[in-house]
Design an enzyme around this catalytic site. Structure first.
Site, PDB file in Angstrom:
ATOM      1  CB  SER A   1      14.150  -7.736  -4.078  1.00 26.37           C
ATOM      2  OG  SER A   1      13.201  -8.411  -3.294  1.00 26.37           O
TER       3      SER A   1
ATOM      4  CG  ASP B   1       8.333  -3.259  -0.528  1.00 27.02           C
ATOM      5  OD1 ASP B   1       7.644  -4.299  -0.586  1.00 27.02           O
ATOM      6  OD2 ASP B   1       9.506  -3.193  -0.937  1.00 27.02           O
TER       7      ASP B   1
ATOM      8  CG  HIS C   1       9.183  -5.349  -3.803  1.00 30.40           C
ATOM      9  ND1 HIS C   1      10.009  -5.108  -2.740  1.00 30.40           N
ATOM     10  CD2 HIS C   1       9.782  -6.350  -4.516  1.00 30.40           C
ATOM     11  CE1 HIS C   1      11.048  -5.923  -2.784  1.00 30.40           C
ATOM     12  NE2 HIS C   1      10.941  -6.677  -3.873  1.00 30.40           N
TER      13      HIS C   1
END
Length: 651
Positions: A201, A307, A338
């Site tokens: 991320s 995601d 995610h």
């Protein structure tokens, strides 16, 4: 336009360089016994006796305007023995804003410290696993977070320089100090400077951004579910994806100290990122794709194809830019949302990552460069490979929607459509509502389907949908989604775990100490049975029809043409299923609604989808020959409606 692909083989090591590496990296016993270059690093060093230290690296910036350069905190765990033997080692680095505010990984681990300020627990398994194998692990607090000076600027110069300065220090080009405010300098004499960055991320985003500077010494990056352009995290061609901007995010991760002294930076973020959706210099600074030509490091990226936080456009445009510039690269694509691959394919991930770092940082000839470029999860825990990605023979194939026998339920094929379809934006409905009623005439969408396929059809890469639409209002948002209509068992990406469940039992990956366990909770695939799967999406503000960078008010009753960029994917629509395209307005919880609630008339003659099909037009024709009649108007079951309440690239 077809996706451009180029795969560059790994740079060969000269024979003399191999000899130097062997002398520098092997333990004395191993070097004596070895007759050739090793293929795998072994856990021969003590983790319990590892050196744990902290330095503060001078970034050369003064983001908080206190009259002195900002220093970022760098926590280091490294094996003690190599330095004692006069050998230098490579570095694995994770630069993060989450080490104190939010935690890392599935168990939200934080850094912990002893009384001397040395790190006790380093989140995740990287230090536990790689330090005994002869790597140093470095955890960097981004400027404005945890123990660092400066201010968070959400992917801008401060964020990127926080990590780049550390790479420079590891290579002897920057200064570091033994304390946050002191004058005693610290040298990285224990490393050869060869650095690999990794992170999920925001952390992986920093790895992308540092790679895009071309900094020397950064040999590889492993971005996991990472952002490649911050504009695309907040907007989709002018349509807002969240009801907040990067100022909210910086405040979320700022240390209490930074919040007190970074008001000016916070205001610059507010001013630079207006909620209009217009592109500003703020976004140019945070666009790493434009600098892909500077990337020297190899890239091993992984992303969940479902995601809906860091959406898959990010990996698609980054991958294409890297390919265009001949960057060495590898990719994993899962069915998850995610999620870190440590939590959906743990054993294979640790093994592959180990071999990747051995090859890229130690120079071991372990064959990973000769293996398939891509691993793709086709069904939960069922993986296939591709020699290159997208596969050779993938071409952008133009598919055209046409009217059917009932309003809003048309066909999708190679022949140019005729007439028009009309729908009214309903911000209370999402792509799951549209797909569930794909064969029913409803007022909020227009759907177009092939007949049942006679052969599998593989779509691999990024699609585009060009729409000519006439609005009744001065503002309008558009969505386009590709759907596989047919029964399947998939990972439940809309569930809270985004495709995984977390158990209570643990497995161990590396060595442990009392304060830092290498044992993590095991996970399993969270599955669900569906009648359809949405596998690619794109959104836009129709006011951006003339420019990706600036929107304008619409003239009601006037036709506009806009091309929506859909997210990258790799999906097989199997024989017996149908491929569908849906065009609608607001995709609830995935984009915000416009000011008005327009009715839009889509001119089908000037509407088309360019879809990356393996085998191109011939494959589509082969799969759609002698297909059946129109589908029955039944309600189809899918995942629950997506709900992207998170406004952060979650750790």
């Amino acid at each position: 336009m077809p996706i451009r692909m180029r795969f560059t083989t790994w740079r060969p090591l000269a024979t003399a360089a191999i000899a130097v590496l062997m002398a520098a990296l092997l333990t004395p016993a191993a070097a004596h016994a070895a007759g050739s270059m090793p293929r795998e690093s072994r856990p021969v060093y003590s983790y319990a006796n590892a050196v744990r230290e902290a330095v503060w690296v001078d970034t050369g910036l003064d983001g908080d305007r206190d009259g002195r350069h900002d220093r970022v905190a760098v926590d280091i765990v490294r094996p003690r023995e190599p330095a004692q033997q006069g050998r230098k080692i490579p570095v694995i680095m994770d630069a993060s804003p989450y080490y104190s505010c939010c935690g890392r990984g599935n168990e939200s681990q934080l850094k912990t410290y002893d009384a001397q300020g040395h790190v006790v627990q380093m989140p995740l398994f990287y230090d536990n696993y790689f330090v005994p194998r002869g790597y140093a692990f470095v955890g960097v607090d981004l400027a404005g977070t945890n123990r660092s000076d400066g201010c968070v600027d959400v992917g801008g110069r401060s964020d990127i320089q926080s990590a780049k300065a550390v790479v420079d220090w590891l290579n002897g080009r920057a200064k570091a100090y033994t304390t946050r405010t002191g004058a005693t300098t610290a040298r990285a004499s224990w490393t050869n400077g060869r650095t690999g960055m990794i992170g999920k991320s925001w952390d992986g985003t920093i790895a992308n951004g540092v790679a895009a500077t071309g900094v020397k010494g950064l040999k590889t990056v492993v971005p996991i579910s990472a952002i490649s352009s911050w504009y695309d995290y907040y907007f989709a061609q002018g349509a807002p994806l969240y009801d907040s901007g990067p100022d909210w995010l910086s405040d979320y991760v700022d240390s209490p100290d930074a919040r007190a002294r970074c008001a000016a930076v916070q205001q610059r973020i507010v001013d630079g990122a207006p909620r209009t959706g217009d592109w500003t210099p703020f976004w140019t600074e945070r666009d790493y794709v434009k600098d892909a030509s500077r990337v020297r490091a190899s890239v091993f990226l992984t992303h969940g194809m479902q995601d809906l936080n860091v959406r898959t456009k990010h990996f698609g445009q980054w991958w294409d830019a890297l390919a265009k510039n001949g960057v060495e690269r590898k990719i994993w694509l899962s069915q998850t949302g995610h999620v870190d691959p440590f939590d959906f394919r743990r054993g294979a991930w640790v093994d592959t990552l180990h071999r990747w770092f051995d090859h890229e940082l130690l120079g071991y000839d372990n064959g990973i460069d000769r293996e398939p470029m891509a691993d793709i999860e086709r069904h939960p825990d069922q993986w296939v490979t591709s020699t290159v990605w997208p596969p050779r023979g993938t071409t952008a194939t133009t598919l055209r929607p046409d009217r059917g026998t009932q309003a809003g339920v048309g066909t999708l094929g190679l022949t140019k459509g005729h007439g028009s379809e009309t729908f009214t934006d309903n911000p209370q409905l999402s792509e799951t509502d549209w797909a569930a009623r794909i064969a029913t005439s409803t007022p909020e969408k227009a759907g177009f389907l092939t007949g049942p396929l006679t052969h599998d059809l593989r779509l691999s890469g990024s699609s585009k949908v060009t729409v000519t639409a006439t609005p009744t209002t001065r503002t309008a948002h558009l969505s386009a989604v590709l759907v596989d209509i047919g029964p399947d068992t998939i990972r439940d990406y809309a569930d809270g775990g985004e495709g995984i469940t977390t158990g209570t039992d643990r497995s161990c990956w590396g060595a442990s100490t009392t304060g830092d366990s290498a044992c993590f909770k095991n996970t399993a695939a969270k599955k669900t049975t569906v009648d359809y799967t949405v596998f690619s999406r794109g959104w836009a503000d129709l006011g951006n029809h003339a420019s990706l960078h600036k929107g304008v008010p619409l003239t009601p009753g006037k036709a506009y043409t806009i091309t929506l960029n859909l997210a990258a994917t790799d999906h097989v629509v199997p024989a017996g299923h149908r491929l569908a395209l849906i065009i609608a307005g607001t995709d609830k919880d995935l984009i915000d609604p416009p000011t008005d609630q327009p009715t839009l008339t889509v001119t089908l003659t000037h509407t088309r989808a360019q879809v990356p099909i393996v085998g191109g037009t011939q494959a589509f024709t082969h799969a759609t020959t002698n297909t059946g009649t129109a589908p029955k108007a039944t309600f189809l079951k899918g995942v629950r409606a997506p709900n992207t309440t998170h406004r952060i690239p979650t750790p």
